[in-house]
Design a protein around this motif. Sequence first.
Motif, PDB file in Angstrom:
ATOM      1  N   ILE A   1      92.949 -44.475  34.457  1.00 44.67           N
ATOM      2  CA  ILE A   1      91.949 -43.913  34.805  1.00 44.67           C
ATOM      3  C   ILE A   1      91.102 -44.305  33.484  1.00 44.67           C
ATOM      4  O   ILE A   1      91.287 -44.327  32.269  1.00 44.67           O
ATOM      5  CB  ILE A   1      92.338 -42.179  34.510  1.00 44.67           C
ATOM      6  CG1 ILE A   1      93.312 -41.954  35.704  1.00 44.67           C
ATOM      7  CG2 ILE A   1      91.197 -41.387  34.312  1.00 44.67           C
ATOM      8  CD1 ILE A   1      92.853 -41.939  37.056  1.00 44.67           C
TER       9      ILE A   1
ATOM     10  N   ALA B   1      93.323 -42.762  44.677  1.00 44.85           N
ATOM     11  CA  ALA B   1      92.287 -42.509  44.220  1.00 44.85           C
ATOM     12  C   ALA B   1      92.136 -41.133  43.470  1.00 44.85           C
ATOM     13  O   ALA B   1      92.294 -40.243  44.136  1.00 44.85           O
ATOM     14  CB  ALA B   1      90.855 -42.736  45.256  1.00 44.85           C
ATOM     15  N   LEU B   2      91.914 -41.205  42.084  1.00 37.50           N
ATOM     16  CA  LEU B   2      92.024 -40.079  41.325  1.00 37.50           C
ATOM     17  C   LEU B   2      90.819 -39.694  40.662  1.00 37.50           C
ATOM     18  O   LEU B   2      89.978 -40.688  40.490  1.00 37.50           O
ATOM     19  CB  LEU B   2      92.958 -40.005  40.480  1.00 37.50           C
ATOM     20  CG  LEU B   2      94.900 -40.186  41.242  1.00 37.50           C
ATOM     21  CD1 LEU B   2      95.597 -40.214  40.183  1.00 37.50           C
ATOM     22  CD2 LEU B   2      94.826 -39.137  42.288  1.00 37.50           C
ATOM     23  N   ARG B   3      90.309 -38.407  40.111  1.00 35.41           N
ATOM     24  CA  ARG B   3      89.401 -38.119  39.439  1.00 35.41           C
ATOM     25  C   ARG B   3      89.605 -36.918  38.917  1.00 35.41           C
ATOM     26  O   ARG B   3      90.448 -35.933  39.019  1.00 35.41           O
ATOM     27  CB  ARG B   3      87.843 -37.999  40.250  1.00 35.41           C
ATOM     28  CG  ARG B   3      87.839 -36.673  41.022  1.00 35.41           C
ATOM     29  CD  ARG B   3      86.439 -36.735  41.765  1.00 35.41           C
ATOM     30  NE  ARG B   3      86.135 -35.615  42.570  1.00 35.41           N
ATOM     31  CZ  ARG B   3      86.737 -35.513  43.960  1.00 35.41           C
ATOM     32  NH1 ARG B   3      87.438 -36.404  44.451  1.00 35.41           N
ATOM     33  NH2 ARG B   3      86.630 -33.998  44.161  1.00 35.41           N
ATOM     34  N   GLY B   4      88.950 -36.515  37.666  1.00 35.72           N
ATOM     35  CA  GLY B   4      88.922 -35.137  36.999  1.00 35.72           C
ATOM     36  C   GLY B   4      90.022 -35.270  35.875  1.00 35.72           C
ATOM     37  O   GLY B   4      90.687 -34.205  35.611  1.00 35.72           O
TER      38      GLY B   4
ATOM     39  N   THR C   1      91.441 -46.001  40.600  1.00 32.47           N
ATOM     40  CA  THR C   1      91.984 -46.583  41.995  1.00 32.47           C
ATOM     41  C   THR C   1      93.100 -47.258  41.513  1.00 32.47           C
ATOM     42  O   THR C   1      93.197 -47.984  40.402  1.00 32.47           O
ATOM     43  CB  THR C   1      91.056 -46.930  42.832  1.00 32.47           C
ATOM     44  OG1 THR C   1      90.530 -48.165  42.300  1.00 32.47           O
ATOM     45  CG2 THR C   1      89.957 -46.306  43.060  1.00 32.47           C
TER      46      THR C   1
ATOM     47  N   GLY D   1      91.946 -35.816  44.156  1.00 30.89           N
ATOM     48  CA  GLY D   1      92.201 -37.247  44.509  1.00 30.89           C
ATOM     49  C   GLY D   1      92.825 -37.417  45.967  1.00 30.89           C
ATOM     50  O   GLY D   1      93.144 -36.313  46.861  1.00 30.89           O
TER      51      GLY D   1
ATOM     52  N   ASP E   1      85.224 -42.638  32.878  1.00 27.95           N
ATOM     53  CA  ASP E   1      84.397 -41.742  33.481  1.00 27.95           C
ATOM     54  C   ASP E   1      85.577 -40.599  34.391  1.00 27.95           C
ATOM     55  O   ASP E   1      85.068 -39.940  35.242  1.00 27.95           O
ATOM     56  CB  ASP E   1      83.856 -42.461  34.565  1.00 27.95           C
ATOM     57  CG  ASP E   1      84.574 -43.188  35.659  1.00 27.95           C
ATOM     58  OD1 ASP E   1      85.687 -43.433  35.081  1.00 27.95           O
ATOM     59  OD2 ASP E   1      83.786 -43.801  36.359  1.00 27.95           O
ATOM     60  N   SER E   2      86.732 -40.714  33.910  1.00 27.31           N
ATOM     61  CA  SER E   2      87.845 -39.714  34.607  1.00 27.31           C
ATOM     62  C   SER E   2      88.098 -40.030  35.919  1.00 27.31           C
ATOM     63  O   SER E   2      88.778 -39.228  36.803  1.00 27.31           O
ATOM     64  CB  SER E   2      87.229 -38.306  34.115  1.00 27.31           C
ATOM     65  OG  SER E   2      87.496 -38.193  33.024  1.00 27.31           O
ATOM     66  N   THR E   3      87.714 -41.462  36.261  1.00 32.53           N
ATOM     67  CA  THR E   3      88.284 -41.583  37.648  1.00 32.53           C
ATOM     68  C   THR E   3      88.872 -43.022  37.635  1.00 32.53           C
ATOM     69  O   THR E   3      88.871 -43.728  36.712  1.00 32.53           O
ATOM     70  CB  THR E   3      86.929 -42.007  38.808  1.00 32.53           C
ATOM     71  OG1 THR E   3      86.169 -43.258  38.170  1.00 32.53           O
ATOM     72  CG2 THR E   3      86.105 -41.024  38.579  1.00 32.53           C
TER      73      THR E   3
END
Length: 196
Positions: free
Chosen positions: A138, A81-84, A145, A64, A141-143
């Motif tokens: 989160i 903003a993060l993902r995963g 903001t 992110g 979809d594992s994302t």
Amino acid sequence: MKILTKNLTLALGIGMAIFACSETKDKTEEVDQLEMEQTQPKTNMEDKTITTQIMSKSGSDLAGMVTFKEVADGSLDVTVALRGIAPGEHAVHLHETGDCSAPDGKSAGGHWNPLGVEHGHRLEDEEFHKGDIGNITIGEDSTGTFNMQVEGWSIEGDSTTNILNKAVIVHAGPDDFTSQPSGAAGPRIGCGVIAK
């Protein structure tokens, strides 16, 4: 005829001299303007933006970015903003040391707390750490903001406001905003150093 030719040559010579002087003056003014711009202090707000990459820690797949941008009133606009990572709430804090070298992120130290107060909720409590931010949600979809405007933070301000050389830490769980000293948010699964 000779007089006419002589007059035309003289007029042409004078015209070229005037044009050359005008062109030299224009170039001199351009150089002066450029030198003046280079010596003036930069006030462009874009110069007061820092983007920090968040690296995975504790075996997570997190990735992110966090952007800090100084706005007109002197506060900072913060976008995470993060993902995963797993769906749900995850705590995000600023920690005191800009060091993400440890695999578990513990090299970043504790929460940034220059005033030595209790941990709390930035938006609801009278006392809270300078590094307290909040929780990011989160999605499936594992994302996710998160955005907020933070008063009391600066880029290159005094030691109680300057965010440079601090670390952004993302935790495996949510901050409960009451447990001391860090909100019982669980392992550190992401870390990024705030640097220019």
